[in-house]
Design an enzyme around this catalytic site. Structure first.
Site, PDB file in Angstrom:
ATOM      1  N   GLU A 168     -46.669  19.363 -18.325  1.00  0.00           N
ATOM      2  CA  GLU A 168     -47.072  20.724 -18.666  1.00  0.00           C
ATOM      3  C   GLU A 168     -46.152  21.359 -19.711  1.00  0.00           C
ATOM      4  OE1 GLU A 168     -45.237  23.304 -15.026  1.00  0.00           O
ATOM      5  OE2 GLU A 168     -46.589  21.665 -14.532  1.00  0.00           O
ATOM      6  N   ARG A 177     -49.850  26.779  -3.501  1.00  0.00           N
ATOM      7  CA  ARG A 177     -49.545  25.925  -2.353  1.00  0.00           C
ATOM      8  C   ARG A 177     -49.240  26.773  -1.121  1.00  0.00           C
ATOM      9  NH1 ARG A 177     -48.563  22.963  -6.719  1.00  0.00           N
ATOM     10  NH2 ARG A 177     -48.578  20.664  -6.614  1.00  0.00           N
TER      11      ARG A 177
END
Length: 459
Positions: free
Chosen positions: A326, A35
Site C-alpha cells: 500500500e 478489524r
C-alpha cells in the site's frame, strides 16, 4: 468527454515554496478500525472503540454490521476523552443488504460474519468492486459449509444464506492475490463450531503485517491463535472456537496515511512530526521509517511521536515492497523526484487493488514527463524533469495523495477527484494545506484546527 469530465473540479496541488515545518495529527487506522468493529460485533459483551477512523470505508463497515443487527452507538467515551463508538453485539440476522463500496475489508471480512446470521445477506458495491478478487473467501466458506450464491463469478455481487452458524474446520486457500482472504476467515473463526485451520497454498503471501495485525487483535479479545510467527506450521493459521471478550480499544494513527506528510519533509528538506506514532505496531506503515531514511531523511521516534526530517535531496531506492504494497504509490511519487533510479518490486498484487495501481502510476507519472516502466511485479522509475498537468486518480485514494506529493516539487499539477481521499483520510486537502501553511512557532496542524470531521466540534 475527457477523462476528468466526470469530476470537473480539478484540485490544484499546492507547490511548496520552502521547507515544511509542521505537526500533523493523522486520523486513526482504517485497518485497525474495521478489524476492531468485526471483533466487537462478534464478542459476547459490549465494548468501546476509541478514536475510530470516520471515513467512507469504516462507515460502510459500521452500516453493514448495523444492517445485520449489531448496535453501534457514536458518542464520547466513558471517561470523556474524545469520540468513541460503543459496539453492542446482538443476534445477527437477515434479510440484510450490505454496500461494500470499494472497500476490500468490507467485501472480504463480512461474508464470514454473514454466515453466522440467521437469514440471507446480499452484498453489492461500486463497479470496481466487481473486478476485485473474492474467490478465496467464497470458495473457503463453501468448503466450510456455507451456502453462497454468486452465479459462479467468484466476485460481487453475491448473497450469503446465513444459517446462524458455520461448521468451520480445515480449509486450503490461495491467498497470494490478497492477504485479506486469510484475515477474513481468522476474524470470524472463534464463532465457527470447530474454529478454523487456514492453509495457504499459493505463492508468497503479500502484506503479511496485516495478517499479524489480525492475529494480535484476535488474541487481545481472548482468541487462541496458532500461527507461523510463533513456531507454528508454515503458512498455516489455527483459531480455536471460543467466546470473544468486549474490550476498550484505542485506535492507533494510520501510519500508511502519514506517508504523504512524511514525504513532504523529504521533498522540501523540512520537518514533520506525527504525534502518537506507536513504539510497537503491526501496521505496515511503520516501514516508512526505514524506507524514507534510505531515501534521504532521518527520523526520531519517542513516546510522544515520530519526527521525520528531510535532507533536501531524495535518493532512489531498490526495494521489495511485498509486505507493504500500500506504500507503493507514495514511494513511486518520491522516486519520480529522486536523484537516481529506483526499482520497486514484489507488488504484482497491486493490479487488483482499488485500481490497477502499477498501470495507473506508470501512465500518470509518464503523462507529467516521467519515465516509469512496469515489470512483472513492480516498477522501474528513472527520474526525469517533470511538468504540470492533470493527474487522474481512478477513484483511488493513494493515487490522489501520490499526486499531491509530486505537486510539492512540480508546479501546475492538477488532481482529478481529490475527494476520493475520503475513503481513508477525511479532510486531506485541509490537512495538506494546513501543513504547508503551518507556523512552527504556534500550533502547527493540530486536531482542533485541522483534524478529521469527527474531531471538529459541531461537525
Amino acid at each position: 468527454m475527457t477523462e476528468s469530465s466526470a469530476h470537473p473540479a480539478l484540485w490544484p496541488a499546492p507547490h511548496a515554496t520552502g521547507a515544511v515545518d509542521a505537526t500533523v495529527t493523522v486520523p486513526g487506522s482504517k485497518s485497525v478500525t474495521n478489524r476492531a468493529l468485526v471483533l466487537a460485533a462478534l464478542s459476547s459483551e459490549p465494548g468501546w472503540l476509541r478514536r475510530p477512523l470516520r471515513s467512507r470505508d469504516t462507515l460502510l463497515m459500521a452500516e453493514a454490521l448495523r444492517a445485520m443487527g449489531v448496535g453501534i452507538e457514536e458518542g464520547v467515551g466513558p471517561d470523556g476523552s474524545g469520540e468513541a463508538w460503543r459496539v453492542i453485539p446482538a443476534g445477527l440476522h437477515g434479510p440484510a443488504t450490505v454496500d461494500v463500496g470499494n472497500a476490500g475489508t468490507v467485501m472480504r471480512f463480512l461474508p464470514p460474519v454473514a454466515c453466522l446470521a440467521d437469514g440471507p445477506v446480499h452484498f453489492d458495491g461500486d463497479p470496481r468492486s466487481y473486478e476485485r478478487p473474492l474467490h478465496g473467501v467464497i470458495d473457503a466458506l463453501r468448503a466450510l459449509g456455507a451456502r453462497i450464491d454468486d452465479e459462479a463469478r467468484g466476485a460481487l455481487p453475491l448473497t450469503v444464506h446465513g444459517a446462524g452458524a458455520l461448521d468451520g474446520g480445515p480449509v486450503a486457500i490461495d491467498a497470494s492475490s490478497s492477504s485479506q482472504f486469510v484475515s477474513a476467515l481468522l476474524l470470524s473463526a472463534p464463532r465457527f463450531n470447530q474454529g478454523v485451520e487456514v492453509r495457504h497454498t499459493g505463492r508468497a503471501l503479500p502484506s503479511m503485517p496485516h495478517i499479524r495485525m489480525t492475529v494480535d487483535m484476535l488474541r487481545a479479545v481472548g482468541a487462541q491463535v496458532d500461527e507461523p510467527e510463533t513456531g507454528g506450521e508454515p503458512d498455516v493459521w489455527r483459531v480455536s472456537p471460543s467466546a470473544l471478550l468486549g474490550r476498550d480499544l484505542t485506535v492507533e494513527p494510520d501510519l500508511s496515511n502519514a506517508q504523504p506528510f512524511l514525504a513532504a519533509a523529504l521533498v522540501t528538506g523540512g520537518r514533520v512530526t506525527v504525534p502518537d506514532w506507536p513504539l510497537r505496531t503491526t501496521q505496515p506503515g511503520d516501514a516508512l521509517r526505514e524506507i524514507f531514511t534510505a531515501m534521504g531523511g532521518s527520523c526520531e521516534l519517542t513516546e510522544s511521536g515520530l519526527t521525520f526530517t528531510g535532507s533536501g535531496r531524495v535518493h532512489g531506492i531498490d526495494v521489495d515492497l511485498g509486505e507493504v504494497g500500500e506504500l507503493t504509490p507514495g514511494i513511486a511519487a518520491l522516486a519520480a523526484l529522486a536523484d537516481s533510479p529506483s526499482t520497486l518490486s514484489g507488488v504484482a498484487h497491486l493490479r487488483l487493488h482499488e485500481t490497477d495501481r502499477l498501470a495507473a502510476l506508470t501512465k500518470e507519472i509518464n503523462n507529467l514527463g516521467g519515465d516509469v516502466t512496469e515489470t512483472a511485479d513492480g516498477l522501474v522509475i528513472r527520474p526525469r524533469p517533470l511538468h504540470g498537468g492533470v493527474f487522474q486518480t481512478y477513484d483511488d485514494h493513494r493515487m490522489a495523495t501520490a499526486a499531491a506529493v509530486i505537486g510539492l516539487a512540480v508546479p501546475g499539477v492538477e488532481v482529478e477527484n481529490i475527494g476520493t481521499t475520503a475513503k481513508t483520510l477525511p479532510d486531506f486537502p485541509d490537512l495538506w494545506t494546513g501543513m504547508l501553511d503551518a507556523d512552527p512557532d504556534t500550533v502547527g496542524v493540530t486536531p482542533g484546527a485541522l483534524g478529521t470531521s469527527a474531531e471538529r466540534p459541531g461537525a
